[in-house]
Structure formats: structure tokens, C-alpha cells
Design an enzyme around this catalytic site. Structure first.
Site, short mmCIF file in Angstrom:
data_model
loop_
_atom_site.label_atom_id
_atom_site.label_comp_id
_atom_site.label_asym_id
_atom_site.label_seq_id
_atom_site.Cartn_x
_atom_site.Cartn_y
_atom_site.Cartn_z
NE ARG A 68 -14.01 -45.72 -4.24
CZ ARG A 68 -13.09 -45.83 -3.29
NH1 ARG A 68 -12.36 -44.78 -2.96
NH2 ARG A 68 -12.92 -46.97 -2.65
CG HIS A 72 -17.74 -45.58 -0.79
ND1 HIS A 72 -16.74 -46.22 -0.11
CD2 HIS A 72 -17.65 -46.00 -2.07
CE1 HIS A 72 -16.07 -47.01 -0.95
NE2 HIS A 72 -16.60 -46.88 -2.14
CG ASN A 97 -15.61 -44.99 3.38
OD1 ASN A 97 -16.02 -44.82 2.25
ND2 ASN A 97 -16.35 -45.45 4.35
CG HIS A 197 -15.09 -48.53 -11.70
ND1 HIS A 197 -15.09 -49.82 -11.21
CD2 HIS A 197 -15.36 -47.73 -10.62
CE1 HIS A 197 -15.35 -49.81 -9.92
NE2 HIS A 197 -15.52 -48.57 -9.52
C1 HEM Z 1 -19.66 -52.81 -8.56
C2 HEM Z 1 -18.99 -52.73 -7.45
C3 HEM Z 1 -17.87 -51.76 -7.19
C4 HEM Z 1 -16.65 -52.08 -6.71
C5 HEM Z 1 -16.16 -53.47 -6.33
C6 HEM Z 1 -15.88 -50.85 -6.65
C7 HEM Z 1 -14.59 -50.77 -6.18
C8 HEM Z 1 -13.79 -49.65 -6.29
C9 HEM Z 1 -12.42 -49.58 -5.86
C10 HEM Z 1 -11.67 -50.70 -5.16
C11 HEM Z 1 -11.94 -48.36 -6.22
C12 HEM Z 1 -10.52 -47.84 -6.06
C13 HEM Z 1 -10.21 -47.40 -4.67
C14 HEM Z 1 -8.76 -47.03 -4.61
O1 HEM Z 1 -7.92 -47.94 -4.69
O2 HEM Z 1 -8.44 -45.85 -4.53
C15 HEM Z 1 -13.01 -47.66 -6.87
C16 HEM Z 1 -12.91 -46.39 -7.38
C17 HEM Z 1 -13.96 -45.71 -7.93
N1 HEM Z 1 -15.27 -46.12 -7.94
FE1 HEM Z 1 -15.96 -47.98 -7.57
N2 HEM Z 1 -16.65 -49.83 -7.10
C18 HEM Z 1 -17.87 -50.32 -7.42
C19 HEM Z 1 -18.96 -49.60 -7.86
C20 HEM Z 1 -18.93 -48.24 -8.07
C21 HEM Z 1 -20.10 -47.43 -8.31
C22 HEM Z 1 -21.54 -47.95 -8.29
C23 HEM Z 1 -19.65 -46.16 -8.52
C24 HEM Z 1 -20.45 -44.91 -8.79
C25 HEM Z 1 -21.63 -44.89 -9.36
C26 HEM Z 1 -18.21 -46.20 -8.44
C27 HEM Z 1 -17.38 -45.13 -8.69
C28 HEM Z 1 -16.01 -45.15 -8.54
C29 HEM Z 1 -15.14 -44.08 -8.98
C30 HEM Z 1 -15.55 -42.84 -9.74
C31 HEM Z 1 -13.85 -44.42 -8.56
C32 HEM Z 1 -12.58 -43.55 -8.72
C33 HEM Z 1 -12.53 -42.64 -7.50
C34 HEM Z 1 -11.44 -41.59 -7.55
O3 HEM Z 1 -10.82 -41.38 -8.61
O4 HEM Z 1 -11.22 -40.96 -6.51
N3 HEM Z 1 -17.82 -47.46 -8.13
N4 HEM Z 1 -14.13 -48.46 -6.89
C1 LIG Z 2 -10.27 -38.72 3.17
C2 LIG Z 2 -10.17 -39.15 4.58
O1 LIG Z 2 -10.53 -38.45 5.48
N1 LIG Z 2 -9.68 -40.35 4.75
C3 LIG Z 2 -9.52 -40.91 6.07
C4 LIG Z 2 -9.77 -42.41 5.98
O2 LIG Z 2 -9.37 -43.09 7.13
C5 LIG Z 2 -8.02 -42.88 7.52
C6 LIG Z 2 -7.74 -43.79 8.67
O3 LIG Z 2 -8.59 -43.51 9.74
C7 LIG Z 2 -7.81 -41.39 7.83
O4 LIG Z 2 -6.46 -41.18 8.24
C8 LIG Z 2 -8.12 -40.60 6.59
O5 LIG Z 2 -8.03 -39.22 6.88
#
Ligand code: HEM
Ligand SMILES: CC(=O)N[C@H]1CO[C@H](CO)[C@@H](O)[C@@H]1O
Ligand SMILES: *[C@@H]1O[C@H](CO)[C@@H](O)[C@H](O)[C@H]1NC(C)=O
Ligand SMILES: *[C@@H]1O[C@H](CO)[C@@H](O)[C@H](O)[C@H]1NC(C)=O
Length: 347
Positions: A68, A72, A97, A197
Site C-alpha cells: 500500500r 501511495h 496516508n 485488497h
Molecule cells: C482501486 C483503487 C483503490 C482504492 C479506492 C483503495 C483504497 C484503500 C483504502 C481506503 C484502504 C484502507 C485504508 C484504511 O482504512 O486503513 C486500502 C487498503 C489497502 N490497499 Fe488499497 N485502494 C486502491 C487500490 C490499491 C492498490 C492499487 C493497491 C496495491 C497494489 C492497494 C493495496 C492496499 C492494501 C494492501 C491495503 C491494506 C493495507 C494495510 O493492511 O495496511 N490498494 N485501500
Molecule cells: C504512519 C504515519 O506516520 N502516519 C502519519 C499520518 O499523518 C498523521 C497526521 O499528520 C500523523 O500523526 C501520522 O504519524
């Protein structure tokens, strides 16, 4: 004499051609190559694998966290480690982020430290992020993707507007197709990369649109799944502390079960479930649910493409001394502009 001249001309021409064709290959790949660090840092991949394995054994969540972070990094202004810069006004300060995981950011910095000790500052945080992501993806069960190396790190974080280009979980598929398209990624890339995902977690604010004002009907969400999410998120205090697995079937494994979830209407985000509900994406999403090899093949292709978005190469940008701390671009009056990062170093 004449024939010697002719022979010499042939040799010279051959040399010119060789140089030109290697130049055009270099130009096509932006000066990157798979063995860019082979001479200057032969142990690079060993160092990466060693650190990533230790981190993964302790917390397998580091794999989704890394990929992720990579997404980003690459999507807003290219794979230049801009997302790793910390402090006010950086990308980490922007809403999307705020949920990047510390455990993966720290891992990248640990790898950077060892690499720079062993090889001096020859490898960028951008290259390290990609190699670490690739290693962890394989540990989680996912496919290997090809990488060329030699990226440089940006002097600046991406702007707020650029971070705003990241897709949102409540976006309909048409919007996703457009935002990926604007960044040179096609529908195949959207459908396969969304398959990331298949592991990792989300927090309630990212998906409460799916049940907040009645259960989402566009596209429809499975009622039992929605009820479970609603009950769970009712206890989310302070808001944003509870976690929900993105893939309810095999939450920690990189496989094609994400597409099963979509068939069962158990995709967590509207952006996920929509892929099964749009004529441009439905066939491919269905195919990936039936054929994991097809998914892995397209995913590897799309990752290889994503990690080559808008790179800084050659003498642009820098090799950052610490991934979280931006350096100072060389001061060259005529070349100082805010919107073309790295240009100063290019002069
Ligand atoms: C298609 C559009 C996409 C949207 C709208 C999207 C949106 C999101 C959101 C909202 C989260 C959760 C954030 C949170 O609440 O903590 C998330 C998590 C994640 N996304 Fe996406 N994402 C997209 C595409 C991608 C792509 C292209 C990748 C990687 C190739 C990706 C990999 C991940 C992974 C692995 C997580 C879990 C992260 C974790 O467990 O720390 N996403 N995404
Ligand atoms: C992982 C990380 O560094 N997250 C940062 C994202 O932004 C907030 C708000 O500025 C920080 O407090 C977090 O440390
Ligand atoms: C192990 O994982 C936990 C949970 O992510 C984390 O808090 C801790 O810092 C990790 N320890 C090491 C040594 O990486
Ligand atoms: C999308 O979902 C709606 C209702 O949930 C359904 O009527 C429509 O046929 C679906 N479209 C596609 C392409 O699956």
C-alpha cells in the site's frame, strides 16, 4: 588503404550503432536496469530479504502495509519515495496516508541503514521500497514481478493536489477507470491491482458508506456481511481504531479469494464491489476468481508497470540519507522551480 579506411568506417559505424541502440534502450527504460546495483551493492537483495523475512515472521501484516505504501508512493507523482518523507505538509500529513503502517515504514528505514552501511549511499529509498515489497509479496503467497532499478528519491513530497489524485473507496468504477487512465494505467491494471485488497486491513471510516444510511444497493452489499460490519463499527471509539480485514476468506494470504468475495457481494469498499458490477470490469474480475494463475500473471504485469511510473533517474533527485528526511536540492538560481522536482540537480 581505401579498403582499410572502409573497414575502419564500418567499425566506427558499428560502434556508433551499438552506442545508439544502447542509448535508446536506456531511454526506453529511463536508464534503469535489473542489475543497476550489481557492481556497487552486490548484497542488496540478500540484505532486503533478510530484513523483510524477520519483519514478516514477527508481523505478516508488513506485506500488505508495504504494497500500500508503494501504491501511495507511485500514484501521486511517481515512485520516488516521496511518501516516506515525514513532517508537516508532507504526504503522510494527508488523509489517505494517515493509515500507512509504522511497522513497514520502519522496516524500509532499517533496510536503508544496512544497505548504506554496506554499500555507501548508492541505493535510493525508492528502489528499497520496491525490493522490500516484492520480497514480502512472495512471502505472503503472491507472484514475483520484474523490477528494473536505479530510481532516485525526490527532494519534495507530492503536493496536496497530487495526493488528491489517489482513488477513494467510495468512488464508482467509472471514476476509478478515469483516475487510473489519467496515470497511464488501464482497466486490466485497475482490476488486477485492486486484487491487492486480498490481504491487509481497513478502518471503519473507509467503508461506513456501505451501511450508514441503509445498506448500499449500488452495488448491492450482502446483508449479513453489512450487518456484521455495522455492528462492529458501532463500537469503533475513538473513530478509526477498529480494523476490518479486506478479504474475509483468507485475510493474510495473497491469493485470488478477493474476487470470490466480490462474487458473494462481500467486497468491503464500493470501489471493490463495483468491479463485479460494471460491464468494463466484470468479466475480468470473474475470470480472476476462477483462475488464480491468470490473476497472478496480470498482477505481475501491472505491478511492473506501476513501479515505473514517472521516475527520477540519472542525476535527478537524490539518494536520500534517511528515507523520512528530504535533502536540500542544489541551489541553481535559474533552475529553481517548485513544480519540477529534481530539475535543479539536473543542471
Ligand atoms: C482501486 C483503487 C483503490 C482504492 C479506492 C483503495 C483504497 C484503500 C483504502 C481506503 C484502504 C484502507 C485504508 C484504511 O482504512 O486503513 C486500502 C487498503 C489497502 N490497499 Fe488499497 N485502494 C486502491 C487500490 C490499491 C492498490 C492499487 C493497491 C496495491 C497494489 C492497494 C493495496 C492496499 C492494501 C494492501 C491495503 C491494506 C493495507 C494495510 O493492511 O495496511 N490498494 N485501500
Ligand atoms: C504512519 C504515519 O506516520 N502516519 C502519519 C499520518 O499523518 C498523521 C497526521 O499528520 C500523523 O500523526 C501520522 O504519524
Ligand atoms: C513486531 O510487530 C509488532 C506489530 O506490528 C510491532 O509493534 C513491533 O514493533 C514488531 N517488532 C519488530 C522487532 O519489528
Ligand atoms: C449492477 O447491479 C445492479 C443491481 O445491484 C444490477 O441490476 C445490474 O445488472 C448490475 N450490473 C452489472 C454489469 O453487473
Amino acid at each position: 588503404m581505401a579498403s582499410r579506411t572502409a573497414a575502419a568506417t564500418v567499425v566506427v559505424l558499428a560502434l556508433v550503432c551499438a552506442v545508439q541502440s544502447s542509448l535508446s534502450v536506456a531511454a526506453a527504460t529511463g536508464g534503469l536496469s535489473p542489475d543497476f546495483h550489481a557492481a556497487t551493492c552486490p548484497a542488496l537483495e540478500h540484505i532486503v530479504a533478510d530484513h523483510v523475512w524477520k519483519a514478516f515472521k514477527n508481523d505478516s501484516g508488513v506485506a500488505p502495509a508495504l504494497i500500500r505504501i508503494l501504491f501511495h508512493d507511485c500514484f501521486p507523482q511517481g515512485c520516488d519515495a516521496s511518501v516516506l518523507i515525514e513532517g508537516p505538509g508532507t504526504e503522510q500529513d494527508e488523509i489517505p496516508n494517515r493509515t500507512l503502517r509504522r511497522v513497514a515504514l520502519d522496516l524500509i528505514e532499517r533496510i536503508r541503514a544496512t544497505v548504506h552501511t554496506e554499500c555507501k549511499a548508492t541505493v535510493s529509498c525508492a528502489d528499497i521500497t520496491i525490493l522490500a515489497t516484492r520480497a514480502s509479496l512472495i512471502m505472503a503467497g503472491g507472484p514475483r514481478f520484474d523490477v528494473t532499478l536505479g530510481r532516485r528519491d525526490s527532494f519534495f513530497p507530492a503536493s496536496k493536489d497530487q495526493v488528491g489524485l489517489l482513488p477513494a473507496p467510495f468512488h464508482p468504477v467509472d471514476t476509478l477507470i478515469k483516475s487510473f487512465g489519467d496515470r497511464g494505467l488501464n482497466v486490466e491494471d485497475l482490476v488486477s491491482l485492486s486484487g491487492a485488497h486480498t490481504f491487509g486491513v481497513a478502518h471503519c471510516p473507509a467503508f461506513h458508506d456501505r451501511f450508514k444510511d441503509g445498506f448500499d444497493t449500488n452495488p448491492a452489499i450482502d446483508r449479513r456481511f453489512a450487518t456484521m460490519l455495522r455492528n462492529k463499527c458501532a463500537k469503533d471509539t475513538p473513530e478509526g481504531t477498529l480494523k476490518q480485514n479486506l478479504d474475509v476468506r483468507t485475510p493474510d494470504v495473497f491469493d485470488n479469494k478477493y474476487y470470490f468475495d466480490l462474487i458473494a457481494r462481500q467486497g468491503l469498499f464500493k470501489s471493490d464491489q463495483g468491479l463485479m458490477n460494471h460491464t468494463a470490469t466484470q468479466r475480468m474480475a470473474t475470470r480472476f476468481s476462477l483462475n488464480q494463475d491468470a490473476f497472478f500473471q496480470q498482477f505481475s504485469k501491472s505491478m511492473a508497470k506501476m513501479v515505473n511510473m514517472d521516475l527520477l533517474t540519472g542525476d535527478k533527485g537524490e539518494i536520500r540519507a534517511r528515507c523520512a528526511v528530504r535533502g536540500t536540492p542544489p541551489r541553481i538560481e535559474s533552475a529553481v522551480t517548485n513544480d519540477d522536482e529534481g530539475i535543479a540537480a539536473d543542471m
